[in-house]
Design an enzyme around this catalytic site. Structure first.
Site, PDB file in Angstrom:
ATOM      1  CB  SER A 123      -0.897  -0.003   1.246  1.00 49.16           C
ATOM      2  OG  SER A 123      -1.665   1.172   1.299  1.00 49.16           O
ATOM      3  N   GLY A 124       0.622   2.151  -0.940  1.00 51.50           N
ATOM      4  CA  GLY A 124       1.433   3.362  -1.046  1.00 51.50           C
ATOM      5  C   GLY A 124       2.576   3.251  -2.018  1.00 51.50           C
ATOM      6  CB  THR A 128      -4.089   3.326  -7.447  1.00 52.32           C
ATOM      7  OG1 THR A 128      -4.503   2.335  -6.503  1.00 52.32           O
ATOM      8  CG2 THR A 128      -5.312   3.985  -8.049  1.00 52.32           C
ATOM      9  CG  ASN A 173      -1.601   4.945  -0.335  1.00 50.74           C
ATOM     10  OD1 ASN A 173      -1.543   6.146  -0.596  1.00 50.74           O
ATOM     11  ND2 ASN A 173      -1.891   4.037  -1.242  1.00 50.74           N
ATOM     12  CB  SER A 176      -4.672   2.492   0.978  1.00 51.25           C
ATOM     13  OG  SER A 176      -4.485   1.102   0.964  1.00 51.25           O
ATOM     14  CB  SER A 177      -6.586  -0.065  -3.883  1.00 42.81           C
ATOM     15  OG  SER A 177      -6.364   0.926  -4.834  1.00 42.81           O
ATOM     16  N   GLY A 400      -0.155  -6.316  -2.623  1.00 43.48           N
ATOM     17  CA  GLY A 400       1.102  -7.053  -2.533  1.00 43.48           C
ATOM     18  C   GLY A 400       1.170  -7.839  -1.236  1.00 43.48           C
ATOM     19  CD  GLU A 402      -1.711  -5.905   3.069  1.00 43.29           C
ATOM     20  OE1 GLU A 402      -2.125  -4.983   2.356  1.00 43.29           O
ATOM     21  OE2 GLU A 402      -2.353  -6.359   4.048  1.00 43.29           O
TER      22      GLU A 402
END
Length: 1040
Positions: A123-124, A128, A173, A176-177, A400, A402
């Site tokens: 994330s970050g 995206t 993030n 973040s998605s 990804g 985690e």
């Protein structure tokens, strides 16, 4: 070709190659496959850092793109950049996300097959943004018609809508998605984008009802409150302050300065209008969003019987209005549960705790299914009704690997997904490599790699895997808890090599695993999962009573999300884990029939700062993205391969036999070329259509030689062509100018000849009335001009040139002037200045051209002494009373062993030099025992007085730092009367410490003056880069 010229050419190429390799070392290689130390993680990180520091955020691993988030605008996503990469061979330009997009598009158009681009990372890390850039690239570069403009706009504007409903601010993030997304972009036979389809995976529904400290709920809630029209908010029963709603204020970040919710609302509203949302759709949609906020504000209390009640039904009424349900039925469903037996239904009251669970379950279910409806609605607007065959490029923007301090059910699913994708990546890469080797007739060498199928089976195997065991615990009769699930895991998979719990672990491993945790050894390393909440999140049950209420809603979206057929189906719905496993299986089936491209996104730091590169965080991501494993597979054979035609076309200028044209088969031309260049047999293999190069440096050497040769060829062609054009123009102009000049010069010359003949005749006559005035004028004019050009000092050798008739007079005047200047100068020189000049002469002989700062010292007069007699301690004067003090200067003495700096005075007499501390003479160096003096060639003030090692009276050489080095050394030399005793050294010098032991002083330059003892026990003297830093360093040392 002349052998000598060829040898010179080869030498030029070699020198140019060395220079280019040096430049390459500064910015790194653009493909990790070309790293010499490809197995070293440190070399991998170092190459990534070099490129990141130069704002080169993209690097290849073969055809895989590694992208580092720069956290700043770099100006590399302009339309001109898109046009630059359009239609260009993949490796012809530097790595870029546009190169990945263009390569997939060109391959799809030429081979008429389907492709996908897998984008993953933390994330970050910029996943995206990468997918946005790919969509923008297709939108700008693909051919387009006016009728298909709407489809393109809908594809682009689907992103802000999905981000609003599926993205949130997290600690890592701001955007973040919180779901996985796969988007198919459909193209017709002309390569025009005509439609698309989106699939979402594992939306994080738990965020609707709970957020960690510093995080926010999904963006749409805040955007609606900040940007929604006042009439709309009043209709929905909402206030603008998000802190009034429990579901928005748990993270205490309802207001976020980095996010402009009001502007983002405008973007989303515009996107809704383009994607074909009707007014009724939007009213129903925002009614659901508002109802979720009202749900969070429902408070439950306990009555005397321990049952849940709702004291304030204000929120219930708003929810009922927005969802189109009966308030009393909704209230009853939130405080009671319907249990069905075989022949009857029983209504049981709920406790406040169970009512809170029911409320949150309803909020999660409503939001989760609404998000699915939203994706389907977008898909319906993107669908292309043309039945002709389409090709697609898929974009998979997936979470990804985690690893947090506490890893739960979500991380388990995400990491399972990454295991499957890593398996796909390695297998597809190996398969492609092996197929290429076999097709080219190159012997395939089996590659050893970690096959993570064993981990995938541990998670997903039917009846035996972790997901199956979790499902069994969720449906078995009796009280099932997270602890009983963990015990069942220990019983069924406890012997698996990649599974560990506290009970099964050894003494060392137990410290890292809690009682409610289990550990899996993934391809990327060990991850510990906490089983707390696994059963609840896997079940994700919504009470039947609440389902009935939602199925009877008048809200059209809810009626589509909650079908009455669900109530008639008595079978238990599949669990979240099973749904995710099945959807992941479907995804992999889709991906297996498409050609892959990969983008791995990395975030350089956790603080979102530009230009900051956190090595530890980067190494963590490299490990969990499996980049080293992928690089190892890519480099197991040959680092580089290229078709004969392309290789020969690019490098043919390096061989006289292939330049400018090769008329034979390309393979023979390449063989002739590499033999001329000097490839060794172990460096390459020749396939059927390609050359395979094993080592990166072989390719670098060839590329550098080509760059040098290219510049030579271009320069030669340009010079020849420009010379040809220039000669043509020059000949025309020269012919015209010659003709004109010839005629005009003839006219002027004839006039001038006549005038000069008349003047010469007049001047050559003896003094007469005709030329008397001319001669008088010449004399007067020369004397007047000479008055303003008389030399000002003895060093000025200039003199005004006289006319011929005054040469003798001019010589007499010049001698008189010089004698007068010399007399004035000699009378003005004092005895003291004469002595100083003699000292300056000695200084020049010692230091000129040898030591930095000498030129500046010329302007500084020498002093008789830098220490007054009153500044010398009386005891010292008494000890040396038999000798006159000729010169004294403050110095810093460095101990010969520890190099500790001590403030001293250096006093010179006619017989000896004394190093004095207050009332003590620390060292007396008689000139007879003086062996020499050493200084460095830099601008520091260090000087070393060497003594004879045989002289037992001496403690060793004296290491001093003096502000007036030139002056002190000159005084000492003149007193000793030995000019050749001074040694100006470069780099380092040795000095005598004790008998048989020597020390070393190392000199070099740096950004700041510094003197210190290094790890090797040497005294290191750092002079300023700009020179002249001795005085500042001395003053700092004095202050210390």
């Amino acid at each position: 070709m002349d052998p000598k010229k060829e040898e010179v050419r080869r030498e030029h190429i070699r020198l140019h190659m060395e220079g280019t390799l040096t430049a390459r070392d500064k910015v790194g290689v653009q493909d990790f496959v070309l790293l010499d130390a490809h197995t070293s993680e440190s070399a991998f990180v170092d190459n990534l850092r070099k490129r990141f520091n130069e704002n080169l955020i993209y690097t290849y691993i073969g055809t895989l793109l590694v992208s580092v988030n720069p956290y700043q605008e770099l100006g590399i996503y302009t339309v001109s950049q898109m046009e630059l990469y359009q239609g260009v061979s993949f490796f012809e330009l530097p790595p870029h996300v546009y190169a990945i997009a263009d390569n997939a598009y060109r391959m799809m158009c030429s081979e008429l097959n389907n492709h996908f681009i897998l984008i993953s990372g933390e994330s970050g890390a910029g996943k995206t943004e990468a997918s946005k850039k790919i969509l923008q690239y297709f939108a700008v570069t693909c051919p387009m018609t006016e009728s298909l403009q709407i489809a393109r706009d809908r594809l682009l504007l689907s992103n802000p809508v999905l981000e609003a409903f599926g993205n949130a601010k997290t600690l890592r993030n701001d955007n973040s998605s919180r779901f996985g997304k796969y988007m198919d972009i459909q193209f017709d036979f002309q390569g025009i984008p005509v439609g698309g389809h989106i699939i979402s995976y594992l939306i994080e529904k738990s965020r609707v009802v709970y957020q960690n400290q510093g995080e926010r709920n999904f963006h749409i809630f805040y955007q609606l409150l900040a940007g929604g029209e006042a009439e709309r908010l009043a209709h929905l029963g909402l206030e603008r302050d998000p802190r009034l709603y429990k579901y928005l204020s748990q993270g205490h970040r309802a207001k976020e300065s980095s996010l402009n919710d009001k502007n983002n609302w405008k973007t989303v509203s515009n996107a809704f209008s383009v994607i074909d949302f009707t007014k009724a759709d939007l009213e129903n949609l925002f009614g659901i969003i508002a109802s979720v906020l009202h749900l969070g504000n429902i408070c439950f209390e306990e009555d005397p019987q321990g049952c849940a009640t709702v004291p304030d039904t204000h929120e219930i009424k708003w929810i009922a209005k927005l969802l189109g349900v009966c308030p009393s039925v909704l209230l009853d469903a939130l405080t009671h549960r319907k249990i069905e037996a075989k022949t009857e239904e029983v209504i049981c009251p709920l406790t406040p705790g169970h009512s809170v669970y029911a409320r949150d379950a309803m909020a999660k279910a409503v939001y989760g299914r609404t998000f699915t409806w939203l994706v389907n609605k977008i898909n319906s607007s993107l669908v292309n009704k043309d039945v002709t065959k389409k090709t697609v490029i898929g974009l998979l923007d997936i979470y990804g690997f985690e690893v947090f301090d506490k890893n739960g059910f979500e991380q388990f699913c995400i990491n399972y997904c990454n295991e499957k994708l890593q398996q796909l990546l390695i297998e597809r890469t190996l398969k492609a490599e092996q197929a290429e080797y076999e097709m080219e007739g190159i012997e395939w060498e089996p590659i050893q790699y970690f096959n993570n199928k064993i981990i995938c089976d541990l998670v997903e195997e039917r009846h035996k895997g972790i997901i199956s065991i979790l499902d069994e615990e969720c449906i078995r009769p009796g009280p099932a808890t997270d602890l009983s699930f963990l015990e069942k895991l220990e019983e069924k998979v406890g012997e698996h090599a990649h599974f560990q719990t506290r009970k099964l672990a050894g003494p060392k491993g137990r410290k890292r695993i809690g009682w409610m945790e289990f550990q899996l050894l993934h391809y990327a390393g060990e991850v510990t999962y906490c089983t707390k909440g696994f059963l609840e999140k896997n079940n994700d049950l919504l009470y039947r009573h609440l389902k009935e209420v939602l199925c009877r809603s008048s809200n059209r979206i809810l009626r589509e999300c909650f079908l009455v057929a669900e109530l008639e189906n008595r079978r238990r719905p599949p669990t979240v884990g099973t749904q995710f496993k099945n959807s992941l299986g479907s995804l992999l089936e889709m991906l297996l029939c498409k050609e892959p491209s990969y983008i791995r996104c990395i975030k350089p730091n956790d603080t979102k700062e530009p230009s900051k590169f956190d090595d530890f965080l980067i190494r963590h991501q490299i490990k969990y993205l499996g980049l080293m494993e992928h690089l190892r597979v890519r480099r197991a054979g040959f680092a580089y391969r290229r078709r004969y035609e392309h290789f020969l076309q690019r490098y043919k200028s390096l061989c006289p036999d292939t330049w400018p044209h090769w008329h034979g088969p390309p393979g023979e031309g390449v063989e002739r070329l590499i033999k001329y260049i000097g490839y060794r047999p172990e460096e390459y293999k020749l396939g059927k259509t390609k050359i395979f190069i094993r080592f990166p440096r072989t390719l670098f050497a060839t590329e550098d030689a080509f760059e040098f040769s290219k510049h030579q060829l271009v320069a030669r062609i340009q010079a020849t062509y420009k010379g040809r054009l220039g000669r043509r123009e020059y000949v025309k102009k020269r012919q015209a100018a010659t003709k004109l000049e010839a005629h005009w010069r003839g006219v002027l010359a004839r006039r001038e000849v006549q005038r000069r003949r008349w003047a010469v005749q007049i001047i050559r006559r003896p003094l007469c009335p005709d030329n008397e005035e001319f001669i008088v004028f010449v004399r007067k004019n020369y004397i007047l001009n000479l008055r303003n050009h008389v030399p000002k000092n003895v060093l000025d050798k200039s003199w005004l040139r006289p006319p011929g008739i005054l040469e003798h007079a001019s010589d007499l005047l010049r001698k008189m002037c010089m004698r007068n200047l010399v007399r004035k100068y000699c009378h003005g020189v004092t005895d003291e200045r004469r002595a100083m000049m003699q000292q300056k002469v000695v200084t020049s002989e010692i230091f000129r051209g040898k030591k930095e700062g000498y030129a500046d010292s010329l302007r500084q007069p020498f002093a008789t002494s830098r220490i007054d007699e009153g500044d010398i301690h009386p005891k010292v004067l008494q000890l040396i009373s038999s000798e006159k003090v000729e010169y004294g200067v403050p110095v810093i003495k460095y101990d010969r062993k520890g190099f500790k700096a001590r403030q001293r005075q250096l006093i010179l007499t006619r017989k000896a030099a004394y190093v004095v501390e207050m009332a003590k003479i620390k060292q007396k160096i008689e000139y007879s025992a003086l062996k020499g003096v050493s200084t460095s060639s830099l601008s520091d003030g260090i000087l070393v007085i060497h003594v004879s090692p045989e002289d037992n009276k001496q403690k060793g050489d004296a290491v001093l730092q003096c502000e007036h080095t030139f002056e002190a050394v000159t005084k000492l030399v003149m007193l000793v009367k030995k000019e050749n005793m001074v040694n100006v050294v470069q780099g380092s010098l040795q000095f005598y410490i004790t008998p048989g032991k020597e020390g070393t002083i190392v000199f070099h330059t740096g950004p700041e003056e510094h003197i210190y003892k290094d790890k090797n026990g040497q005294l290191t003297v750092v002079s300023g880069c700009l020179g002249g830093g001795g005085r500042e360093a001395f003053q700092k040392r004095i202050q210390v």
